[in-house]
Write a protein that holds these residues in place. Structure first.
Motif, PDB file in Angstrom:
ATOM      1  N   ALA A   1     -27.375 -71.395  -1.256  1.00 32.23           N
ATOM      2  CA  ALA A   1     -25.778 -71.478  -1.469  1.00 32.23           C
ATOM      3  C   ALA A   1     -25.445 -69.981  -1.706  1.00 32.23           C
ATOM      4  N   ASP A   2     -24.294 -69.527  -1.067  1.00 33.37           N
ATOM      5  CA  ASP A   2     -23.966 -68.420  -1.303  1.00 33.37           C
ATOM      6  C   ASP A   2     -22.933 -68.364  -2.380  1.00 33.37           C
ATOM      7  N   MET A   3     -23.370 -67.676  -3.528  1.00 31.31           N
ATOM      8  CA  MET A   3     -22.532 -67.460  -4.920  1.00 31.31           C
ATOM      9  C   MET A   3     -22.364 -66.068  -5.110  1.00 31.31           C
ATOM     10  N   PRO A   4     -21.819 -65.110  -4.395  1.00 33.40           N
ATOM     11  CA  PRO A   4     -21.601 -63.636  -4.746  1.00 33.40           C
ATOM     12  C   PRO A   4     -20.789 -63.623  -5.826  1.00 33.40           C
ATOM     13  N   GLY A   5     -21.282 -62.653  -6.895  1.00 37.09           N
ATOM     14  CA  GLY A   5     -20.618 -62.386  -8.292  1.00 37.09           C
ATOM     15  C   GLY A   5     -21.452 -63.201  -9.202  1.00 37.09           C
ATOM     16  N   VAL A   6     -22.057 -64.170  -8.974  1.00 35.72           N
ATOM     17  CA  VAL A   6     -22.858 -65.141 -10.132  1.00 35.72           C
ATOM     18  C   VAL A   6     -23.807 -64.588 -10.649  1.00 35.72           C
ATOM     19  N   LYS A   7     -24.119 -64.729 -11.783  1.00 35.76           N
ATOM     20  CA  LYS A   7     -25.415 -64.102 -12.319  1.00 35.76           C
ATOM     21  C   LYS A   7     -26.214 -65.332 -12.682  1.00 35.76           C
ATOM     22  N   GLU A   8     -27.606 -65.175 -12.833  1.00 28.44           N
ATOM     23  CA  GLU A   8     -28.636 -66.227 -13.111  1.00 28.44           C
ATOM     24  C   GLU A   8     -28.223 -67.158 -14.053  1.00 28.44           C
ATOM     25  N   LYS A   9     -27.561 -66.694 -15.204  1.00 25.25           N
ATOM     26  CA  LYS A   9     -27.369 -67.521 -16.507  1.00 25.25           C
ATOM     27  C   LYS A   9     -26.240 -68.113 -16.329  1.00 25.25           C
ATOM     28  N   ASP A  10     -25.600 -68.037 -15.336  1.00 26.97           N
ATOM     29  CA  ASP A  10     -24.008 -68.648 -15.107  1.00 26.97           C
ATOM     30  C   ASP A  10     -24.130 -69.891 -13.899  1.00 26.97           C
ATOM     31  N   VAL A  11     -25.580 -70.269 -13.738  1.00 22.25           N
ATOM     32  CA  VAL A  11     -25.644 -71.194 -12.588  1.00 22.25           C
ATOM     33  C   VAL A  11     -26.049 -72.533 -13.454  1.00 22.25           C
ATOM     34  N   ASN A  12     -25.539 -73.637 -12.972  1.00 23.06           N
ATOM     35  CA  ASN A  12     -25.929 -74.938 -13.472  1.00 23.06           C
ATOM     36  C   ASN A  12     -26.385 -75.831 -12.199  1.00 23.06           C
ATOM     37  N   VAL A  13     -27.557 -76.336 -12.278  1.00 30.48           N
ATOM     38  CA  VAL A  13     -27.476 -77.481 -11.131  1.00 30.48           C
ATOM     39  C   VAL A  13     -28.106 -78.534 -11.803  1.00 30.48           C
ATOM     40  N   THR A  14     -27.775 -79.793 -11.392  1.00 34.63           N
ATOM     41  CA  THR A  14     -27.842 -80.892 -12.060  1.00 34.63           C
ATOM     42  C   THR A  14     -28.228 -81.997 -10.901  1.00 34.63           C
ATOM     43  N   LEU A  15     -29.140 -83.097 -11.157  1.00 37.12           N
ATOM     44  CA  LEU A  15     -29.377 -84.018 -10.401  1.00 37.12           C
ATOM     45  C   LEU A  15     -29.064 -85.366 -11.062  1.00 37.12           C
ATOM     46  N   LYS A  16     -28.178 -86.213 -10.701  1.00 32.70           N
ATOM     47  CA  LYS A  16     -28.101 -87.515 -11.641  1.00 32.70           C
ATOM     48  C   LYS A  16     -27.529 -88.598 -10.639  1.00 32.70           C
ATOM     49  N   ASP A  17     -28.286 -89.651 -10.553  1.00 30.87           N
ATOM     50  CA  ASP A  17     -27.880 -90.716  -9.776  1.00 30.87           C
ATOM     51  C   ASP A  17     -27.979 -90.435  -8.171  1.00 30.87           C
ATOM     52  N   GLY A  18     -28.701 -89.497  -7.770  1.00 29.70           N
ATOM     53  CA  GLY A  18     -28.693 -89.061  -6.543  1.00 29.70           C
ATOM     54  C   GLY A  18     -27.680 -88.160  -5.993  1.00 29.70           C
ATOM     55  N   VAL A  19     -27.039 -87.581  -6.929  1.00 32.93           N
ATOM     56  CA  VAL A  19     -25.934 -86.648  -6.716  1.00 32.93           C
ATOM     57  C   VAL A  19     -26.482 -85.139  -7.467  1.00 32.93           C
ATOM     58  N   LEU A  20     -26.430 -84.450  -6.335  1.00 31.62           N
ATOM     59  CA  LEU A  20     -26.762 -82.979  -6.563  1.00 31.62           C
ATOM     60  C   LEU A  20     -25.707 -82.340  -7.024  1.00 31.62           C
ATOM     61  N   THR A  21     -25.188 -81.470  -8.054  1.00 38.43           N
ATOM     62  CA  THR A  21     -24.204 -80.820  -8.422  1.00 38.43           C
ATOM     63  C   THR A  21     -24.572 -79.314  -8.641  1.00 38.43           C
ATOM     64  N   ILE A  22     -23.902 -78.252  -7.992  1.00 37.46           N
ATOM     65  CA  ILE A  22     -24.330 -77.125  -7.953  1.00 37.46           C
ATOM     66  C   ILE A  22     -22.969 -76.353  -8.720  1.00 37.46           C
ATOM     67  N   VAL A  23     -22.910 -75.712  -9.543  1.00 34.08           N
ATOM     68  CA  VAL A  23     -21.930 -74.872 -10.404  1.00 34.08           C
ATOM     69  C   VAL A  23     -22.327 -73.310 -10.652  1.00 34.08           C
ATOM     70  N   GLY A  24     -21.509 -72.601 -10.053  1.00 31.61           N
ATOM     71  CA  GLY A  24     -21.566 -70.980 -10.367  1.00 31.61           C
ATOM     72  C   GLY A  24     -20.384 -70.332 -11.057  1.00 31.61           C
ATOM     73  N   GLN A  25     -20.636 -69.949 -12.437  1.00 30.17           N
ATOM     74  CA  GLN A  25     -19.244 -69.207 -12.984  1.00 30.17           C
ATOM     75  C   GLN A  25     -19.548 -67.794 -12.661  1.00 30.17           C
ATOM     76  N   VAL A  26     -18.339 -67.285 -12.075  1.00 25.86           N
ATOM     77  CA  VAL A  26     -18.276 -66.121 -11.580  1.00 25.86           C
ATOM     78  C   VAL A  26     -18.173 -64.886 -12.680  1.00 25.86           C
ATOM     79  N   ALA A  27     -18.901 -63.799 -12.745  1.00 23.68           N
ATOM     80  CA  ALA A  27     -18.821 -62.931 -13.897  1.00 23.68           C
ATOM     81  C   ALA A  27     -17.532 -62.005 -13.558  1.00 23.68           C
ATOM     82  N   THR A  28     -16.775 -62.027 -14.489  1.00 24.55           N
ATOM     83  CA  THR A  28     -15.382 -61.079 -14.499  1.00 24.55           C
ATOM     84  C   THR A  28     -15.397 -59.820 -15.186  1.00 24.55           C
ATOM     85  N   ASP A  29     -16.495 -59.679 -16.139  1.00 24.01           N
ATOM     86  CA  ASP A  29     -16.524 -58.163 -16.868  1.00 24.01           C
ATOM     87  C   ASP A  29     -16.227 -57.177 -16.096  1.00 24.01           C
TER      88      ASP A  29
END
Lengths: 148, 136
Positions: free
Chosen positions: B47-75
């Motif tokens: 998944a392309d997530m330019p501007g996101v750092k490793e610590k700001d990625v969240n991946v979960t798999l629950k009830d067959g649903v995979l969710t990917i979230v990336g918080q972009v760094a703004t500093d």
């Protein structure tokens, strides 16, 4: 002209939103002296001004850093490279294939105050970040007042 | 005239997430572009997530649903004044429902050059098995 105010102590929750609003505003009203728009070219760029010079930030994830080239001549900054997607192993097939692939080369013209020939570039988190210093002639200089 | 390249990369406009969703922090979310490939023993996702750092990625798999979230760094934008902009920055969010039975205790996630790579190993029973055909 408004400055970006991104200070986490003052504005802990509005940080991203205020940045987004500021970027949105400039998408419709680019600053003077930027030359013709290159909108639609790859990679997309945002250009910022700071007291030290210009900061060019290009969104270009997944590049081969060894093939990334940045050159500066006159007022022009040129970036080129390639993105290759080749997963290891023998796949049974794919379910989604949306990532862009291929070569690119793009030139960006900066206002006269900057010196692309002395730029510094780094590739980090899929962002190509290029610092372009202000030219000597554009820096404020103190003029000595002579007395008779 | 410059030599014509065999294949040139195209710019896609970022797709803003339109699904109504409650966020604790205001700000726009974008839908990351992905590749999903299937292998004998796993699914792999990029998944392309330019501007996101490793610590700001969240991946979960629950009830067959995979969710990917990336918080972009703004500093890095502190104290900068935009002169010219072609894209907006934002967080990334995307969900997939997986048909395959995934061994959720062994999912591997790495972030390289702004690309999230996920390896989702299939559970033993979900892997293709060669059936021996016996002759009578």
């Amino acid at each position: 002209m408004a400055f970006l105010r991104i200070d986490s102590d003052v504005d802990p929750f509005g940080t991203l939103l205020s940045l987004q609003e500021e970027l949105e505003r400039f998408m419709r009203n680019p600053a003077f002296a930027m030359g013709p728009s290159g909108f639609g070219a790859y990679p997309p760029v945002n250009i910022f001004d700071s007291p030290e010079g210009a900061l060019v930030v290009a969104e270009a994830p997944g590049l081969d850093a060894a093939k990334l080239r940045v050159t500066g001549t006159g007022r022009t900054l040129t970036i080129s490279g390639e993105r290759v997607f080749k997963p290891d192993g023998n796949g049974l097939g794919y379910h989604r294939r949306e990532l862009s692939e291929g070569k690119f080369s793009r030139s960006i013209q900066l206002p006269e105050d900057y010196e692309p020939a002395n730029a510094e570039a780094r590739y980090e988190a899929g962002l190509l970040i290029i610092r372009v210093p202000r030219g000597e002639h554009a820096k404020p200089r103190q003029i000595t007042v002579q007395t008779a | 005239m410059a030599e014509k390249e065999s294949r040139e990369i195209a710019t896609k406009e970022k797709q803003q997430l339109t699904k109504p969703q409650e966020q604790t922090r205001p700000g726009r979310y974008y839908v990351p572009d992905v590749n999903i490939y299937e292998f004998d023993d796993s699914l792999k996702l990029w998944a392309d997530m330019p501007g996101v750092k490793e610590k700001d990625v969240n991946v979960t798999l629950k009830d067959g649903v995979l969710t990917i979230v990336g918080q972009v760094a703004t500093d890095m934008y502190a104290g900068l004044r935009p002169m010219y902009t072609e894209y907006n920055v934002g967080n990334y969010y995307r969900e997939f429902s997986l048909n395959e039975d995934i061994d959720d205790s062994n999912i591997k996630a790495t972030l390289r050059n702004g690309v999230l790579e996920l390896e989702l190993p299939k559970k033993e029973q979900a892997r293709p098995r060669r059936i021996e055909v016996r002759s009578a």
